[in-house]
Design a protein around this motif. Structure first.
Motif, mmCIF file in Angstrom:
data_model
loop_
_atom_site.group_PDB
_atom_site.id
_atom_site.type_symbol
_atom_site.label_atom_id
_atom_site.label_comp_id
_atom_site.label_asym_id
_atom_site.label_seq_id
_atom_site.Cartn_x
_atom_site.Cartn_y
_atom_site.Cartn_z
ATOM 1 N N ASN A 209 0.822 -1.207 0.000
ATOM 2 C CA ASN A 209 0.000 0.000 0.000
ATOM 3 C C ASN A 209 0.860 1.263 0.000
ATOM 4 N N PHE A 210 0.434 2.273 -0.722
ATOM 5 C CA PHE A 210 0.954 3.630 -0.666
ATOM 6 C C PHE A 210 -0.206 4.526 -0.280
ATOM 7 N N GLY A 211 -0.101 5.226 0.869
ATOM 8 C CA GLY A 211 -1.249 5.988 1.301
ATOM 9 C C GLY A 211 -0.921 7.194 2.164
ATOM 10 N N VAL A 212 -1.977 7.801 2.710
ATOM 11 C CA VAL A 212 -1.839 8.989 3.529
ATOM 12 C C VAL A 212 -2.791 8.864 4.722
ATOM 13 N N ASN A 213 -2.341 9.322 5.887
ATOM 14 C CA ASN A 213 -3.157 9.325 7.097
ATOM 15 C C ASN A 213 -3.309 10.732 7.638
ATOM 16 N N TYR A 214 -4.459 10.999 8.257
ATOM 17 C CA TYR A 214 -4.711 12.268 8.915
ATOM 18 C C TYR A 214 -5.013 12.009 10.384
ATOM 19 N N THR A 215 -4.235 12.619 11.283
ATOM 20 C CA THR A 215 -4.427 12.467 12.730
ATOM 21 C C THR A 215 -5.167 13.683 13.272
ATOM 22 N N PHE A 216 -6.242 13.445 14.008
ATOM 23 C CA PHE A 216 -7.069 14.536 14.545
ATOM 24 C C PHE A 216 -6.407 15.172 15.769
#
Length: 216
Positions: A209-216
């Motif tokens: 997987n190649f991806g992006v995460n957003y932390t609140f």
């Protein structure tokens, strides 16, 4: 007279030091440090990725429909959500759905099948911060997958869920306080299925997987 005056001044000065304790403490300058917001060490996060799935099926015996092994590659989208307890441990859930791809599954008539694979997993995620921005991590947990493929002679064979131990390794890079990109490899499932529709088959599903995460 002049000597008497100098002596009197000296006596008065010594008396002053004696009353004050005899010590002169230097005054330390007060240095004000700018306020710095503490680094974010935990919280909920969500993300998405695009990757490549590999479906491998090794049959225990020859059948009239397929050869003894199948190897199919196809694209897939993955969504994830998790919670970081601290910089070293998190929990994460993933769901991946494959993009239909035409593959030669070894049908005796030489035709190809459209293959899709849906998978999900629940993981404990140990992490190690190499730098302030770079993390390496592992995924340890439980996964399940369902492989669908068409029979060119008519009808559709659909496997029941195949589940078992699931694991992975990866790394991420935080380019802001909230956003991070990641790359990882995971073995979603690798288990024996003895149901009739898979003819006693060892099924494994792996992805990158190649991806992006957003932390609140």
């Amino acid at each position: 007279m002049k000597k008497f005056n100098l002596s009197l001044v000296a006596i008065l000065a010594m008396s002053t030091f004696a009353i004050a304790g005899g010590d002169i403490a230097p005054v330390e300058p007060v240095v004000e440090t700018p306020y710095m917001e503490p680094a974010k060490v935990g919280g909920f996060y969500i993300g998405a990725a695009y990757g490549w799935n590999n479906l491998s099926m090794d049959h225990d015996a020859d059948t009239a429909l397929t050869t003894t092994s199948v190897d199919a590659d196809f694209g897939a989208f993955m969504i994830d959500a998790g919670y970081k307890f601290n910089p070293y441990i998190a929990v994460e859930g993933r769901y991946s759905f494959g993009i239909s791809s035409s593959n030669d599954l070894g049908w005796t008539n030489g035709l190809s099948s459209d293959v899709t694979v849906d998978s999900w997993g629940l993981y404990v995620k140990p992490m190690y911060p190499v730098t302030d921005a770079i993390n390496i991590y592992a995924l340890l947990g439980y996964g399940s997958t369902s492989a669908d493929y068409d029979n060119p002679a008519g009808g559709t064979f659909t496997s029941d869920d195949i589940d078992g131990f699931s694991w992975g390794i990866g790394a991420d890079y935080a380019f802001t306080d909230n956003w991070a990109v990641f790359i990882d490899y995971s073995s979603i499932v690798d288990d024996e299925d003895t149901r009739v529709n898979l003819y006693g088959t060892n099924v494994s599903v792996d992805n990158i997987n190649f991806g992006v995460n957003y932390t609140f």
